[in-house]
Design a protein around this motif. Structure first.
Motif, mmCIF file in Angstrom:
data_model
loop_
_atom_site.group_PDB
_atom_site.id
_atom_site.type_symbol
_atom_site.label_atom_id
_atom_site.label_comp_id
_atom_site.label_asym_id
_atom_site.label_seq_id
_atom_site.Cartn_x
_atom_site.Cartn_y
_atom_site.Cartn_z
ATOM 1 N N UNK A 190 32.215 -36.474 29.586
ATOM 2 C CA UNK A 190 32.139 -37.803 28.989
ATOM 3 C C UNK A 190 30.702 -38.118 28.608
ATOM 4 N N UNK A 191 30.501 -38.537 27.368
ATOM 5 C CA UNK A 191 29.202 -39.010 26.903
ATOM 6 C C UNK A 191 29.255 -40.527 26.888
ATOM 7 N N UNK A 204 35.955 -22.253 22.521
ATOM 8 C CA UNK A 204 34.737 -22.385 21.742
ATOM 9 C C UNK A 204 33.551 -21.971 22.599
ATOM 10 N N UNK A 205 32.361 -22.266 22.124
ATOM 11 C CA UNK A 205 31.131 -22.093 22.900
ATOM 12 C C UNK A 205 30.490 -23.464 23.054
ATOM 13 N N UNK A 206 30.181 -23.851 24.294
ATOM 14 C CA UNK A 206 29.527 -25.126 24.556
ATOM 15 C C UNK A 206 28.015 -24.929 24.471
ATOM 16 N N UNK A 207 27.378 -25.629 23.547
ATOM 17 C CA UNK A 207 25.942 -25.517 23.333
ATOM 18 C C UNK A 207 25.277 -26.821 23.758
ATOM 19 N N UNK A 208 24.426 -26.752 24.773
ATOM 20 C CA UNK A 208 23.694 -27.912 25.273
ATOM 21 C C UNK A 208 22.294 -27.912 24.665
ATOM 22 N N UNK A 209 21.886 -29.056 24.112
ATOM 23 C CA UNK A 209 20.588 -29.157 23.435
ATOM 24 C C UNK A 209 19.799 -30.317 24.040
ATOM 25 N N UNK A 210 18.757 -30.026 24.814
ATOM 26 C CA UNK A 210 17.915 -31.108 25.348
ATOM 27 C C UNK A 210 17.019 -31.669 24.252
ATOM 28 N N UNK A 218 23.027 -39.903 21.782
ATOM 29 C CA UNK A 218 23.620 -38.665 22.287
ATOM 30 C C UNK A 218 24.447 -38.087 21.143
ATOM 31 N N UNK A 219 24.087 -36.909 20.678
ATOM 32 C CA UNK A 219 24.819 -36.302 19.580
ATOM 33 C C UNK A 219 25.900 -35.372 20.112
ATOM 34 N N UNK A 220 27.010 -35.353 19.407
ATOM 35 C CA UNK A 220 28.088 -34.426 19.740
ATOM 36 C C UNK A 220 28.670 -33.929 18.427
ATOM 37 N N UNK A 221 28.635 -32.627 18.200
ATOM 38 C CA UNK A 221 29.185 -32.075 16.966
ATOM 39 C C UNK A 221 30.320 -31.141 17.304
ATOM 40 N N UNK A 230 26.448 -30.524 22.360
ATOM 41 C CA UNK A 230 26.211 -31.787 23.047
ATOM 42 C C UNK A 230 24.720 -31.882 23.354
ATOM 43 N N UNK A 231 24.102 -32.993 22.978
ATOM 44 C CA UNK A 231 22.689 -33.185 23.292
ATOM 45 C C UNK A 231 22.545 -34.118 24.486
ATOM 46 N N UNK A 232 21.380 -34.058 25.118
ATOM 47 C CA UNK A 232 21.104 -34.939 26.244
ATOM 48 C C UNK A 232 19.603 -35.181 26.332
ATOM 49 N N UNK A 233 19.203 -36.221 27.061
ATOM 50 C CA UNK A 233 17.794 -36.576 27.185
ATOM 51 C C UNK A 233 17.057 -35.568 28.065
ATOM 52 N N UNK A 234 16.044 -34.951 27.488
ATOM 53 C CA UNK A 234 15.209 -34.019 28.242
ATOM 54 C C UNK A 234 14.114 -34.771 28.977
ATOM 55 N N UNK A 235 13.634 -34.189 30.064
ATOM 56 C CA UNK A 235 12.408 -34.667 30.660
ATOM 57 C C UNK A 235 11.267 -34.302 29.725
ATOM 58 N N UNK A 236 10.119 -34.976 29.868
ATOM 59 C CA UNK A 236 8.958 -34.612 29.071
ATOM 60 C C UNK A 236 8.664 -35.541 27.914
#
Length: 334
Positions: A190-191, A204-210, A218-221, A230-236
């Protein structure tokens, strides 16, 4: 909420990648969704980016993204073609988008006909894709390229840590600790965002992009038949700051051990290298090394080797200090 049902084969194919293009797009969304002040640490970057959008005619094509709404075809923000692509590689893929991909995605998203602003991608595909790609490249050069070396270093650190967790503990543990706006309750990912959607990701293949800029969205394609991104907030994200984070009142951890050591200790809620910490916290590596030595001597931090890198993390005593005394001053470093 976006709810994605993920089957076992897709979960087993979980991978992590960096995407300069996704960073660029989420940075635009951050500006769009915060027409006034943006949160720390994006303020100074946002002022520069808004001036570029206002005054530089070469970047005008990127304004398309401000007019798309919440859901749009994935060919306008494709997933990265490899784990560490350059922006040029991603834009080359965008320029080469086949006509049949655009037709299929238009049929899916706009069954009653695509909006007028997107019609050129059907009627004069090559020219429309080239114009958009050139605009994205111009905007990147002006608004993001100066920050990218520090951003890339922080993202590579993030990928190292997440890949290590994926290899050691598996995809379930990785997804469960990804971010507080990404919730994993097998088989549903869940996003947390103000959009209601549900779909399946089977075989499929789940690709996580920080993303440093995932505060923008939050992007989901899911248009690609083989990959769901699925993107998520990276530290930094602090690498974008030209000023220090606002101080929290009554910061008991800083009072006890000093502000610098408290900042480093909080950042180690996820293991990190000295270089990664220095980049994420905008501190000199020598300063971070000094703080780490003191914290390690106090028994609140441990040191572990991972290949050619040395990772620092919290001992149970360090976890207790952060949990009991942390006043929550460092939202973007944890």
């Amino acid at each position: 909420m976006i709810r994605i049902e993920i089957d076992e084969p897709t979960l087993a194919r979980t991978r992590i990648a960096i995407s300069p293009l996704c960073e660029l797009l989420c940075g635009l969304f951050l500006l769009e969704r915060n027409p006034g002040p943006v949160p720390w640490p994006y303020q100074d970057w946002a002022a520069r980016a808004r001036e570029i959008l206002r005054t530089d005619p070469a970047v005008e094509p990127v304004l398309l993204y401000f007019r798309l709404g919440s859901v749009w075809p994935d060919f306008l923000g494709p997933h990265p073609p490899s784990a560490l692509p350059t922006l040029d590689e991603e834009l080359a893929g965008l320029r080469a988008t086949p006509a049949e991909v655009i037709e299929a995605q238009f049929a899916k998203h706009y069954p009653d006909g695509e909006p007028e602003i997107l019609r050129p991608f059907r009627t004069d595909r090559a020219a429309a894709l080239a114009r958009l790609s050139d605009g994205l490249a111009a905007y990147w050069a002006a608004a993001l390229a100066p920050y990218w070396p520090a951003m890339r270093a922080a993202l590579e650190e993030e990928v190292l840590l997440r890949a290590r967790a994926l290899a050691a503990d598996g995809p379930d543990a990785l997804l469960a600790k990804l971010h507080d706006r990404v919730l994993w309750e097998r088989p549903i990912l869940t996003l947390v965002k103000p959009l209601e959607q549900s779909f399946d990701a089977f075989d499929k293949r789940l690709l996580l992009v920080p993303l440093i800029f995932s505060r923008g969205a939050l992007l989901c394609s899911g248009d690609d038949p083989d990959v769901i991104m699925v993107t998520y907030q990276s530290r930094g994200a602090a690498v974008l700051a030209d000023r220090v984070a606002p101080s929290a009142p009554a910061d008991r951890l800083a009072i006890l051990i000093g502000r610098g050591r408290a900042t480093v200790l909080r950042a180690l809620t996820s293991p990190a290298t000295t270089t990664g910490l220095a980049t994420a916290l905008s501190l000199a590596p020598s300063t971070v090394s000094e703080h780490l030595s003191a914290l390690q001597a106090a028994g609140v931090v441990h040191r572990r080797r991972a290949g050619r890198r040395v990772l620092y993390g919290l001992e149970p005593a360090g976890v207790a200090l952060v949990t009991l005394l942390d006043s929550g001053a460092a939202e973007f470093v944890s």
